[in-house]
Scaffold this active site. Structure first.
Site, PDB file in Angstrom:
ATOM      1  N   HIS A  21       0.841  -1.206   0.000  1.00 32.36           N
ATOM      2  CA  HIS A  21       0.000   0.000   0.000  1.00 32.36           C
ATOM      3  C   HIS A  21       0.877   1.257   0.000  1.00 32.36           C
ATOM      4  O   HIS A  21       0.640   2.191  -0.762  1.00 32.36           O
ATOM      5  CB  HIS A  21      -0.913   0.037   1.229  1.00 32.36           C
ATOM      6  CG  HIS A  21      -1.915  -1.061   1.284  1.00 32.36           C
ATOM      7  ND1 HIS A  21      -2.083  -1.840   2.400  1.00 32.36           N
ATOM      8  CD2 HIS A  21      -2.806  -1.509   0.362  1.00 32.36           C
ATOM      9  CE1 HIS A  21      -3.032  -2.725   2.173  1.00 32.36           C
ATOM     10  NE2 HIS A  21      -3.482  -2.554   0.939  1.00 32.36           N
ATOM     11  N   LYS A  45     -16.252  -7.670   3.497  1.00 33.19           N
ATOM     12  CA  LYS A  45     -15.194  -7.893   4.483  1.00 33.19           C
ATOM     13  C   LYS A  45     -15.728  -7.582   5.867  1.00 33.19           C
ATOM     14  O   LYS A  45     -16.671  -6.838   6.032  1.00 33.19           O
ATOM     15  CB  LYS A  45     -13.985  -6.995   4.191  1.00 33.19           C
ATOM     16  CG  LYS A  45     -13.294  -7.323   2.901  1.00 33.19           C
ATOM     17  CD  LYS A  45     -12.066  -6.457   2.734  1.00 33.19           C
ATOM     18  CE  LYS A  45     -11.345  -6.804   1.446  1.00 33.19           C
ATOM     19  NZ  LYS A  45     -10.144  -5.997   1.289  1.00 33.19           N
ATOM     20  N   ARG A  96      -1.926  -6.271  -8.311  1.00 33.57           N
ATOM     21  CA  ARG A  96      -0.873  -7.282  -8.140  1.00 33.57           C
ATOM     22  C   ARG A  96      -0.926  -8.353  -9.216  1.00 33.57           C
ATOM     23  O   ARG A  96       0.104  -8.854  -9.633  1.00 33.57           O
ATOM     24  CB  ARG A  96      -1.016  -7.977  -6.782  1.00 33.57           C
ATOM     25  CG  ARG A  96      -0.724  -7.121  -5.598  1.00 33.57           C
ATOM     26  CD  ARG A  96      -0.876  -7.924  -4.327  1.00 33.57           C
ATOM     27  NE  ARG A  96      -2.152  -8.633  -4.342  1.00 33.57           N
ATOM     28  CZ  ARG A  96      -3.107  -8.500  -3.442  1.00 33.57           C
ATOM     29  NH1 ARG A  96      -2.937  -7.718  -2.420  1.00 33.57           N
ATOM     30  NH2 ARG A  96      -4.233  -9.164  -3.541  1.00 33.57           N
ATOM     31  N   SER A 133      -3.068  -7.615   2.655  1.00 35.72           N
ATOM     32  CA  SER A 133      -3.493  -7.507   4.054  1.00 35.72           C
ATOM     33  C   SER A 133      -3.976  -8.846   4.588  1.00 35.72           C
ATOM     34  O   SER A 133      -3.673  -9.215   5.730  1.00 35.72           O
ATOM     35  CB  SER A 133      -4.597  -6.459   4.193  1.00 35.72           C
ATOM     36  OG  SER A 133      -4.099  -5.179   3.927  1.00 35.72           O
TER      37      SER A 133
END
Length: 154
Positions: A21, A45, A96, A133
């Protein structure tokens, strides 16, 4: 003639804010006048309580204490609504994998259609491609030292 500020929001849950990040924010700083790290709640989430969100805001703000172009806020609701509220014309995202790219492309198309806000994608540096994360949280759960995945400990 006064130029309108280039403001981007960098949304996420940032649980935790990783070196990946930080790399995206740092590499985007020359592109924007202001970057707002936006800690949002995501229906998909586990949402954080207000104390946890405040802790994340403080930690990220400490990382960028000497960088006036970075601000940190929390928000609820649609990311584009928060972007409009903050005067941002851009959403900043890190990518990514190809799977990330396809997901982000779909979100960018929807966000542009409903708000006119453009999304800017930055590819993650190769050395950060494995850092997420959720991976950091899982490693931490099993007692692995995750300091190397967090800013200030690289």
């Amino acid at each position: 003639m006064v130029r309108e500020q280039r403001i981007a929001i960098f949304p996420g849950s940032f649980n935790p804010f990783t070196i990946g990040h930080k790399s995206v924010v740092d590499r985007a700083l020359p592109l924007f006048d202001r970057i707002i790290v936006a800690i949002g709640t995501n229906a998909g989430k586990e949402s954080a309580d207000s104390d946890e969100t405040a802790r994340r805001i403080r930690k990220i703000a400490e990382i960028y204490a000497d960088e006036p172009g970075v601000e940190v806020y929390s928000y609820e609701g649609l990311t584009v609504d928060f972007a409009v509220e903050m005067g941002a014309r851009f959403i900043l995202r890190g990518v990514r994998t190809m799977q990330d790219f396809e997901y982000e492309r779909m979100l960018a198309d929807v966000n542009r259609r409903i708000s006119g806000i453009e999304t800017v994608l930055l590819y993650t540096l190769p050395e950060h491609a494995c850092v997420s994360s959720s991976v950091v949280r899982e490693l931490e759960h099993y007692g692995v030292d995750v300091a190397g995945f967090l800013p200030g400990n690289e």
